[in-house]
Scaffold this motif. Structure first.
Motif, PDB file in Angstrom:
ATOM      1  N   LYS A 186      40.469  24.344 -11.395  1.00  0.00           N
ATOM      2  CA  LYS A 186      41.041  25.580 -11.922  1.00  0.00           C
ATOM      3  C   LYS A 186      42.197  25.211 -12.847  1.00  0.00           C
ATOM      4  O   LYS A 186      43.051  24.412 -12.494  1.00  0.00           O
ATOM      5  CB  LYS A 186      41.556  26.438 -10.764  1.00  0.00           C
ATOM      6  N   LYS A 187      42.190  25.822 -14.045  1.00  0.00           N
ATOM      7  CA  LYS A 187      43.253  25.544 -15.011  1.00  0.00           C
ATOM      8  C   LYS A 187      44.388  26.551 -14.863  1.00  0.00           C
ATOM      9  O   LYS A 187      44.152  27.695 -14.504  1.00  0.00           O
ATOM     10  CB  LYS A 187      42.708  25.633 -16.450  1.00  0.00           C
ATOM     11  N   ARG A 207      44.560  30.685 -15.875  1.00  0.00           N
ATOM     12  CA  ARG A 207      43.184  31.181 -15.828  1.00  0.00           C
ATOM     13  C   ARG A 207      42.895  31.707 -14.432  1.00  0.00           C
ATOM     14  O   ARG A 207      43.509  31.284 -13.453  1.00  0.00           O
ATOM     15  CB  ARG A 207      42.184  30.050 -16.124  1.00  0.00           C
ATOM     16  N   ALA A 208      41.900  32.612 -14.350  1.00  0.00           N
ATOM     17  CA  ALA A 208      41.518  33.171 -13.054  1.00  0.00           C
ATOM     18  C   ALA A 208      40.737  32.148 -12.228  1.00  0.00           C
ATOM     19  O   ALA A 208      40.823  32.126 -11.008  1.00  0.00           O
ATOM     20  CB  ALA A 208      40.688  34.417 -13.259  1.00  0.00           C
ATOM     21  N   ARG A 230      36.947  28.567 -15.587  1.00  0.00           N
ATOM     22  CA  ARG A 230      36.665  29.022 -16.950  1.00  0.00           C
ATOM     23  C   ARG A 230      36.915  30.500 -17.150  1.00  0.00           C
ATOM     24  O   ARG A 230      37.056  30.958 -18.277  1.00  0.00           O
ATOM     25  CB  ARG A 230      35.207  28.720 -17.310  1.00  0.00           C
ATOM     26  N   LYS A 231      36.935  31.253 -16.072  1.00  0.00           N
ATOM     27  CA  LYS A 231      37.078  32.710 -16.161  1.00  0.00           C
ATOM     28  C   LYS A 231      38.450  33.088 -16.741  1.00  0.00           C
ATOM     29  O   LYS A 231      39.468  32.503 -16.394  1.00  0.00           O
ATOM     30  CB  LYS A 231      36.907  33.318 -14.771  1.00  0.00           C
ATOM     31  N   ARG A 232      38.423  34.112 -17.606  1.00  0.00           N
ATOM     32  CA  ARG A 232      39.660  34.633 -18.181  1.00  0.00           C
ATOM     33  C   ARG A 232      40.070  35.872 -17.420  1.00  0.00           C
ATOM     34  O   ARG A 232      39.262  36.536 -16.785  1.00  0.00           O
ATOM     35  CB  ARG A 232      39.443  35.050 -19.651  1.00  0.00           C
TER      36      ARG A 232
END
Length: 129
Positions: free
Chosen positions: A113-114, A117-118, A121-123
């Protein structure tokens, strides 16, 4: 040959240390039987695939120690370890196991998880106003 063959298999976060000794096909996975540890028949058949391809099913006793990961990852780790052990036992097994992709370490890992971000990859939902 009455010696013990040792091999390591990895998949996702799972690690398997496997000991192969000539015997009657007895399985011990973390102190339990194969069917007891892996209740899904698909995983059991996937684990035994290297033995069926090399006609060695029931000829060896297997003792496996598993750490980390989930059920599917651990099954993949055991399968790789079994395939590697069978190659150590007899080099002629390599061609057949390689043909079915059983000697390749599946390198896919869970993406981290970045920050901001959620998920990996999810925004977060976009709001114009």
């Amino acid at each position: 040959m009455s010696e013990q063959i040792q091999a390591v298999g990895r998949r996702k976060e799972a690690v398997c240390r496997l000991y192969l000794t000539p015997g009657t096909g007895k399985w011990e996975v973390n102190g339990r039987t194969l069917g007891d540890y892996f209740p899904r028949p698909t995983l059991v058949s996937a684990i035994q695939q290297p033995f069926t391809l090399t006609d060695a099913l029931g000829k060896f006793d297997v003792k496996a120690t598993l750490n980390g990961g989930g059920m599917s990852g651990q099954a993949g780790a055991v399968r790789l370890a079994v395939a590697r052990a069978l190659v150590k036992l007899d080099e002629s097994n390599r061609k057949k196991l390689r043909e079915f992709g059983l000697l390749t370490r599946d390198a896919r890992e869970v993406e981290r998880k970045k920050p901001g971000r959620a998920g990996a990859r999810k925004r977060f939902q976009f709001s114009k106003r």
